[in-house]
Design an enzyme around this catalytic site. Structure first.
Site, mmCIF file in Angstrom:
data_model
loop_
_atom_site.group_PDB
_atom_site.id
_atom_site.type_symbol
_atom_site.label_atom_id
_atom_site.label_comp_id
_atom_site.label_asym_id
_atom_site.label_seq_id
_atom_site.Cartn_x
_atom_site.Cartn_y
_atom_site.Cartn_z
ATOM 1 N N SER A 408 -2.382 -1.781 2.229
ATOM 2 C CA SER A 408 -2.151 -2.836 3.223
ATOM 3 C C SER A 408 -3.382 -3.102 4.066
ATOM 4 C CB SER A 408 -0.988 -2.501 4.160
ATOM 5 O OG SER A 408 -0.462 -1.253 3.960
ATOM 6 N N HIS A 429 -0.417 -6.915 -2.753
ATOM 7 C CA HIS A 429 0.180 -6.407 -1.515
ATOM 8 C C HIS A 429 1.625 -6.885 -1.420
ATOM 9 C CE1 HIS A 429 0.228 -6.291 3.142
ATOM 10 N NE2 HIS A 429 0.644 -5.160 2.642
ATOM 11 N N GLU A 441 1.001 -10.870 -1.457
ATOM 12 C CA GLU A 441 -0.370 -11.251 -1.107
ATOM 13 C C GLU A 441 -1.254 -10.703 -2.227
ATOM 14 O OE1 GLU A 441 -2.264 -11.417 3.388
ATOM 15 O OE2 GLU A 441 -1.193 -9.642 2.807
ATOM 16 N N ASN A 479 -1.499 -8.923 7.764
ATOM 17 C CA ASN A 479 -1.657 -7.789 8.679
ATOM 18 C C ASN A 479 -2.852 -7.961 9.613
ATOM 19 O OD1 ASN A 479 0.610 -6.542 7.788
ATOM 20 N ND2 ASN A 479 -0.416 -5.093 6.441
HETATM 21 P P1 NAD Z 1 5.140 6.584 0.912
HETATM 22 O O1 NAD Z 1 4.567 7.677 1.698
HETATM 23 O O2 NAD Z 1 6.560 6.199 1.107
HETATM 24 O O3 NAD Z 1 4.983 6.894 -0.633
HETATM 25 C C1 NAD Z 1 3.800 7.343 -1.215
HETATM 26 C C2 NAD Z 1 4.167 8.035 -2.527
HETATM 27 O O4 NAD Z 1 2.967 8.295 -3.232
HETATM 28 C C3 NAD Z 1 4.878 9.375 -2.343
HETATM 29 O O5 NAD Z 1 6.011 9.407 -3.193
HETATM 30 C C4 NAD Z 1 3.831 10.380 -2.787
HETATM 31 O O6 NAD Z 1 4.411 11.550 -3.374
HETATM 32 C C5 NAD Z 1 3.063 9.590 -3.801
HETATM 33 N N1 NAD Z 1 1.701 10.068 -4.031
HETATM 34 C C6 NAD Z 1 0.788 10.470 -3.113
HETATM 35 N N2 NAD Z 1 -0.358 10.820 -3.744
HETATM 36 C C7 NAD Z 1 -0.166 10.609 -5.048
HETATM 37 C C8 NAD Z 1 -0.977 10.781 -6.190
HETATM 38 N N3 NAD Z 1 -2.209 11.233 -6.098
HETATM 39 N N4 NAD Z 1 -0.456 10.485 -7.400
HETATM 40 C C9 NAD Z 1 0.809 10.040 -7.501
HETATM 41 N N5 NAD Z 1 1.615 9.860 -6.454
HETATM 42 C C10 NAD Z 1 1.139 10.131 -5.247
HETATM 43 O O7 NAD Z 1 4.186 5.341 1.144
HETATM 44 P P2 NAD Z 1 4.554 3.792 1.091
HETATM 45 O O8 NAD Z 1 5.076 3.359 2.387
HETATM 46 O O9 NAD Z 1 5.313 3.534 -0.136
HETATM 47 O O10 NAD Z 1 3.103 3.158 0.961
HETATM 48 C C11 NAD Z 1 2.380 3.166 -0.221
HETATM 49 C C12 NAD Z 1 1.240 2.172 -0.140
HETATM 50 O O11 NAD Z 1 1.779 0.886 0.094
HETATM 51 C C13 NAD Z 1 0.267 2.408 0.970
HETATM 52 O O12 NAD Z 1 -1.011 2.040 0.543
HETATM 53 C C14 NAD Z 1 0.745 1.480 2.077
HETATM 54 O O13 NAD Z 1 -0.270 1.109 2.966
HETATM 55 C C15 NAD Z 1 1.204 0.315 1.259
HETATM 56 N N6 NAD Z 1 2.201 -0.545 1.885
HETATM 57 C C16 NAD Z 1 3.234 -0.029 2.587
HETATM 58 C C17 NAD Z 1 4.190 -0.869 3.136
HETATM 59 C C18 NAD Z 1 5.381 -0.334 3.872
HETATM 60 O O14 NAD Z 1 6.075 -1.118 4.540
HETATM 61 N N7 NAD Z 1 5.686 0.930 3.780
HETATM 62 C C19 NAD Z 1 4.061 -2.263 2.982
HETATM 63 C C20 NAD Z 1 2.999 -2.760 2.244
HETATM 64 C C21 NAD Z 1 2.074 -1.892 1.705
#
Ligand code: NAD
Length: 695
Positions: A408, A429, A441, A479
């Site tokens: 993000s 995104h 996005e 964002n």
């Molecule tokens: P999260 O913490 O819920 O999930 C991350 C997952 O990745 C976990 O299941 C973890 O075990 C796994 N993981 C970590 N390292 C890993 C690796 N090396 N190999 C495989 N799996 C691995 O995070 P999230 O909220 O889903 O966010 C993920 C991405 O999406 C981030 O970059 C975040 O900025 C982006 N994002 C989040 C949102 C939101 O609202 N949460 C919205 C848009 C974008």
């Protein structure tokens, strides 16, 4: 090239409409149909007239290319054409294949008979553009299918299968096999007896006012419920209980009023904005695209599981890679419960649930992603973790695979350079929940190839998403604009507001959720981690005193039962918390601020104009290709009110000089971070030239 055809088969004249892509009712088409009808009337050999569409359907309605041009109102207008059809002394039969929408359906209703092919779909979607069917639809439909069904269709704009209405007077026949053959056979069958069946001559079954009010109250107009259009549809439909011609007059009056309403202007603008967003100037339609049959998702957390469902829902097989069995199990449990919920609500069949679930598998071995045509990374928002993931991907992904990141805030170019194939790397995104939110996005990196960009744009359509292309910068479009918005929200707390006052003010103005309820929903810890990195990278950056303190206190929002608000009993209802109030007062005092009463107008303007100013900078920098792209992002991803058309359109509506004057006023207040109110150069230039952002 002519958009209508005329042929005589024995004693049946066939008028064919063929105006790609969806048989829009352009002036040329309207003229062609009218001319065909007059020719058929003049031909004594012709006994009946069939109007049929093309392979693309009967008609998708108004030709959107004519919107805003003089052609839209040029004679013969749709209303003129329908009146001529209705008055025609020879029987006119509409043969509806695939679709009849909006004006296309009104045209069919003006015919004396209607046949539909099995599987054809009809709708009056006008309400979604803040309008109502303005060429007799509100008066003829209830005469043919009854008030209750007509209300349900017109007020919701919902698409209905012709088969569902096969037993109503709307369709004389719903047929299998070749539609035109069936229509000609039908024409041969109909009795020469007169008068011809005309919808206008039918009466709507009378209902009491109370019953009518009850039927109207049950109509679903969800996305536009608080706008004038659904109410106007109801009013017009009520008139169908009376005289037909008077009903038409009222329908026209209401249509004209809606057409001039700012709400409809905003909705129509947004409709075109979404279409414009898919057009990338340096990406010709001939750009090759890569086929996407299977996908990989790395990280089965909040986003990964939603992204996996988005793929599975579109029929694409997807494999989730995570670091532990437990993480995968969690992901699958959540997917399964979401699908089960959809089945329970009747939104998904049990078979479809099984099919979708079967498309999602899990793995702990990166090598298992070797077959994937696209891999979307959704691991923790940490550059080192992303580095490790992309280095691995570079090793295991097949040549030509698209490598996408869901980051993000991180720099997509840096992520791309973790691989030896940066041209294959792109930002995708998604918004949370990723299987629901319409916005995608797409972040175009410096090295992203045109082929990859075109492929991801096409994929977005398959996933039923609205794609907006953004350039690389911190936070991209959405964002990045949120940062000054949230900054003002925090400053408002320090200066005199409480969280519920800020939220209530912008929610009343139309935002789906105020900034503090959103922060609690997303998790204050998530933005806290991002800020932590930003404080390191940009030490001069102002601190978010309140937000940081909440994170220190473990007030992570809904997930921990408290954030800016309390969430009693693990629920979702936000309740004001005196502890937070005390904390705000304390921090304001230590910042040396004397709190004051702040009006709802000031709250709204400070938040929304902060978006406008940053949006203008994003536009000038070329991060967004056009102002309307910014609006699409805010309308589809950030709960911006549809009736205001997006921050850029809204700024144009009230006038850029008004925005600038207000910003000037805010800059005079030392507590509002005067530096952040330096107007974007683009705003100043446009305002001085009397120009607008979106036109
Ligand atoms: P999260 O913490 O819920 O999930 C991350 C997952 O990745 C976990 O299941 C973890 O075990 C796994 N993981 C970590 N390292 C890993 C690796 N090396 N190999 C495989 N799996 C691995 O995070 P999230 O909220 O889903 O966010 C993920 C991405 O999406 C981030 O970059 C975040 O900025 C982006 N994002 C989040 C949102 C939101 O609202 N949460 C919205 C848009 C974008």
């Amino acid at each position: 090239m002519s958009v209508t055809g005329y042929a005589r088969h024995g004693d049946v004249a066939v008028i064919t409409m063929d105006n790609p892509p969806v048989n829009g009712l352009s002036q040329a088409l309207r003229h062609g149909v009218l001319a065909g009808m007059q020719r058929a009337q003049d031909d004594s050999q012709v006994r009946a007239i069939v109007i049929v569409g093309s392979a693309n359907g009967f008609s998708g309605g108004a030709d959107i290319r004519e919107f805003g041009t003089s052609l839209a109102a040029a004679e013969p207008t749709l209303r003129t054409l329908i009146r001529e059809l209705d008055d025609c002394e020879k029987p006119v039969i509409a043969a509806i294949g695939t679709i009849a929408m909006g004006g296309g359906l009104e045209l069919a209703l003006g015919c004396h008979y209607r046949l539909a092919a099995h599987g054809a779909r009809i709708a009056f979607p006008e309400v979604k553009l803040g309008l109502l069917p303005g060429a007799g639809g509100t008066q003829r439909l209830p005469r043919l299918i009854g008030l209750k069904l007509a209300l349900a269709m017109i007020v919701s704009g919902r698409t209905v299968a012709a088969d569902e209405l096969a037993r109503t007077r709307l369709f004389d026949r719903v047929v299998a096999g070749d539609l035109l053959t069936a229509a000609r056979a039908f024409a041969a069958e109909i009795a020469p007896a007169r008068p011809l069946p005309r919808a206008r001559d039918l009466n709507v079954e009378p209902v009491s006012d109370a019953k009518f009010a009850e039927m109207a109250a049950h109509c679903d107009s969800a996305p536009v419920a608080d706008l004038p259009a659904p109410q106007a549809c109801i009013e017009a439909l009520h008139a169908a209980l009376g005289d037909f011609d008077e009903g038409l007059v009222l329908e026209r009056k209401l249509f004209t009023r809606l057409m001039q309403s700012p709400e409809s202007a905003a909705l129509r603008y947004a409709f075109f904005a979404e279409r414009a967003a898919a057009k990338i100037p340096d990406l010709p339609a001939t750009t090759p695209v890569r086929e996407i049959r299977t996908a990989g998702v790395i990280g089965g957390g909040t986003m990964g599981r939603g992204i996996a469902m988005a793929f599975a829902n579109a029929g694409i097989e997807v494999k989730i890679l995570d670091t532990s069995e437990a993480a995968l199990r969690d992901g699958f449990a959540s997917v399964s419960s979401i699908y089960a919920g959809a089945v329970q609500k009747g939104k998904l069949s049990a078979e479809e649930k099984s099919a979708r679930t079967a498309r999602i598998s899990g793995t702990l071995a990166a090598e298992d992603l070797a077959r994937a045509d696209i891999v979307v990374e959704a691991v923790f928002e940490d550059l080192d973790v992303k580095r490790q993931v992309f280095e691995t991907l570079d090793r295991v992904a097949k040549p030509g695979a698209i490598l996408a990141t869901n980051t993000s805030t991180l720099n997509v170019d840096r992520i791309a350079n973790f691989t030896a194939r940066p041209a294959d790397v792109v930002g995708t995104h998604f918004f949370s929940p990723a299987h629901v939110m319409r916005l995608l996005e797409i972040v175009r990196g410096a090295a992203t190839s045109k082929e990859v960009l075109a492929s991801v744009l096409q994929l977005a359509k398959r996933l039923n998403k609205v794609a907006v292309v953004a350039g690389v910068c911190e936070g991209f479009i959405g964002n990045r604009m949120l940062r000054p918005y949230l900054r003002q929200a925090e400053l408002l707390l320090l200066e005199g507001c409480l969280p519920h006052e800020v939220d209530a003010a912008v929610e009343r103005w139309g935002m789906a959720m105020g900034p503090f309820r959103v922060s609690d929903l997303a998790g204050t810890d998530v933005s806290g981690l991002i800020r932590k990195r930003q404080y390191l990278e940009q030490p001069e950056r102002p601190r978010s005193l309140i937000a940081d303190r909440l994170v220190e206190l473990g007030r992570f929002g809904q997930k921990s039962g408290k954030g800016y608000y309390l969430y009693p009993a693990g629920g979702r209802e936000a309740v004001s918390d005196t502890d937070v109030e005390r904390l705000i007062l304390e921090l304001a005092k230590s910042a040396g601020l004397v709190r004051r009463a702040i009006s709802a107008t000031e709250i709204v303007e400070r938040l929304i104009f902060a978006l406008v100013n940053e949006g203008a900078k994003i536009l000038a920098e070329g991060i967004a290709l056009r102002a309307s792209d910014i609006d699409v992002v805010y309308l589809t991803g950030y709960g911006f009110p549809a009736r205001r058309g997006g921050p850029m359109f809204y700024a144009d509506t009230i006038g850029l000089n008004t925005v600038l004057a207000a910003m000037h006023g805010f800059a005079a207040n030392p507590a509002s971070d005067p530096g952040s109110w330096t107007p974007a150069a683009l705003l100043v230039t446009l305002a001085a030239a009397g120009k607008a952002l979106t036109r």
